[in-house]
Design a protein around this motif. Structure first.
Motif, PDB file in Angstrom:
ATOM      1  N   ASP A   1      54.619  24.768  49.859  1.00 30.12           N
ATOM      2  CA  ASP A   1      54.893  25.798  50.869  1.00 30.12           C
ATOM      3  C   ASP A   1      53.601  26.448  51.341  1.00 30.12           C
ATOM      4  N   PHE A   2      52.715  26.759  50.403  1.00 29.07           N
ATOM      5  CA  PHE A   2      51.426  27.367  50.740  1.00 29.07           C
ATOM      6  C   PHE A   2      50.592  26.433  51.619  1.00 29.07           C
ATOM      7  N   LEU A   3      50.542  25.164  51.274  1.00 31.52           N
ATOM      8  CA  LEU A   3      49.753  24.210  52.055  1.00 31.52           C
ATOM      9  C   LEU A   3      50.300  24.062  53.476  1.00 31.52           C
ATOM     10  N   ARG A   4      51.610  24.111  53.609  1.00 29.68           N
ATOM     11  CA  ARG A   4      52.210  24.067  54.947  1.00 29.68           C
ATOM     12  C   ARG A   4      51.801  25.293  55.751  1.00 29.68           C
ATOM     13  N   GLU A   5      51.772  26.453  55.105  1.00 28.51           N
ATOM     14  CA  GLU A   5      51.329  27.676  55.778  1.00 28.51           C
ATOM     15  C   GLU A   5      49.870  27.576  56.218  1.00 28.51           C
ATOM     16  N   GLN A   6      49.100  26.743  55.523  1.00 27.24           N
ATOM     17  CA  GLN A   6      47.687  26.555  55.851  1.00 27.24           C
ATOM     18  C   GLN A   6      47.481  25.502  56.934  1.00 27.24           C
ATOM     19  N   GLY A   7      48.580  24.944  57.443  1.00 26.81           N
ATOM     20  CA  GLY A   7      48.476  24.027  58.566  1.00 26.81           C
ATOM     21  C   GLY A   7      48.620  22.556  58.243  1.00 26.81           C
ATOM     22  N   LEU A   8      48.920  22.210  56.994  1.00 24.24           N
ATOM     23  CA  LEU A   8      49.112  20.807  56.661  1.00 24.24           C
ATOM     24  C   LEU A   8      50.492  20.353  57.118  1.00 24.24           C
TER      25      LEU A   8
ATOM     26  N   ARG B   1      41.631  30.473  44.338  1.00 23.59           N
ATOM     27  CA  ARG B   1      42.237  31.786  44.115  1.00 23.59           C
ATOM     28  C   ARG B   1      43.465  31.963  45.008  1.00 23.59           C
ATOM     29  N   ALA B   2      43.375  31.555  46.268  1.00 21.90           N
ATOM     30  CA  ALA B   2      44.509  31.684  47.189  1.00 21.90           C
ATOM     31  C   ALA B   2      45.667  30.796  46.735  1.00 21.90           C
TER      32      ALA B   2
ATOM     33  N   MET C   1      50.966  30.215  43.938  1.00 19.49           N
ATOM     34  CA  MET C   1      51.740  29.552  42.888  1.00 19.49           C
ATOM     35  C   MET C   1      52.205  30.521  41.811  1.00 19.49           C
ATOM     36  N   GLY C   2      51.629  31.717  41.796  1.00 24.61           N
ATOM     37  CA  GLY C   2      52.008  32.696  40.783  1.00 24.61           C
ATOM     38  C   GLY C   2      51.377  32.446  39.430  1.00 24.61           C
ATOM     39  N   VAL C   3      50.176  31.849  39.436  1.00 28.33           N
ATOM     40  CA  VAL C   3      49.454  31.594  38.191  1.00 28.33           C
ATOM     41  C   VAL C   3      48.059  32.198  38.294  1.00 28.33           C
ATOM     42  N   SER C   4      47.365  32.256  37.188  1.00 32.21           N
ATOM     43  CA  SER C   4      46.003  32.786  37.188  1.00 32.21           C
ATOM     44  C   SER C   4      45.048  31.785  37.832  1.00 32.21           C
ATOM     45  N   PRO C   5      43.911  32.277  38.329  1.00 30.10           N
ATOM     46  CA  PRO C   5      42.909  31.342  38.855  1.00 30.10           C
ATOM     47  C   PRO C   5      42.449  30.330  37.801  1.00 30.10           C
ATOM     48  N   ALA C   6      42.387  30.750  36.545  1.00 31.09           N
ATOM     49  CA  ALA C   6      41.980  29.830  35.475  1.00 31.09           C
ATOM     50  C   ALA C   6      43.011  28.723  35.289  1.00 31.09           C
ATOM     51  N   ALA C   7      44.287  29.076  35.341  1.00 29.90           N
ATOM     52  CA  ALA C   7      45.348  28.063  35.215  1.00 29.90           C
ATOM     53  C   ALA C   7      45.302  27.092  36.392  1.00 29.90           C
ATOM     54  N   CYS C   8      45.032  27.611  37.572  1.00 28.01           N
ATOM     55  CA  CYS C   8      44.920  26.764  38.763  1.00 28.01           C
ATOM     56  C   CYS C   8      43.733  25.813  38.617  1.00 28.01           C
TER      57      CYS C   8
ATOM     58  N   SER D   1      56.507  23.173  44.355  1.00 30.29           N
ATOM     59  CA  SER D   1      57.207  23.715  45.523  1.00 30.29           C
ATOM     60  C   SER D   1      56.436  24.875  46.132  1.00 30.29           C
ATOM     61  N   ALA D   2      55.958  25.789  45.298  1.00 32.76           N
ATOM     62  CA  ALA D   2      55.184  26.934  45.792  1.00 32.76           C
ATOM     63  C   ALA D   2      53.886  26.467  46.446  1.00 32.76           C
ATOM     64  N   ALA D   3      53.224  25.487  45.839  1.00 33.41           N
ATOM     65  CA  ALA D   3      51.967  24.975  46.386  1.00 33.41           C
ATOM     66  C   ALA D   3      52.191  24.262  47.711  1.00 33.41           C
TER      67      ALA D   3
END
Length: 71
Positions: A53-60, A16-17, A22-29, A49-51
Motif C-alpha cells: 500500500d505504501f509503495l503504491r502511494e509512492q507512485g509504483l 524510515r518511511a 509498516m508499523g515496525v521500527s527502523p531497525a526491524a525494517c 500488505s502495508a508495504a
C-alpha cells in the motif's frame, strides 16, 4: 536480496518511511531489507500488505509494488 531495496533506492524512498508505514521500527525494517529477517511482531502478510500500500502511494504500479518482495 529483495527487489524492494532496489526499488526504494531508485525512487529515493527512505527505510524510515517504509518502517513507519509498516508499523515496525527502523531497525526491524533494516533487518528485513538487508537480511530478509522478518519482524515477528506482525504476520508477514500484514507487513507485506502495508508495504505494498505504501509503495503504491509512492507512485509504483500495482505490479511493481506486489513484486517488490520477490528475491
Amino acid at each position: 536480496m529483495l527487489k524492494i531495496k532496489q526499488i526504494m533506492s531508485a525512487r529515493r524512498i527512505s527505510q524510515r518511511a517504509l518502517a513507519q508505514a509498516m508499523g515496525v521500527s527502523p531497525a526491524a525494517c533494516a533487518q528485513l531489507l538487508n537480511h530478509e529477517q522478518w519482524p515477528r511482531t506482525m504476520p508477514r502478510e500484514a507487513l507485506v500488505s502495508a508495504a505494498v500500500d505504501f509503495l503504491r502511494e509512492q507512485g509504483l504500479s500495482n505490479e511493481e509494488a506486489e513484486a517488490a518482495f520477490e528475491s
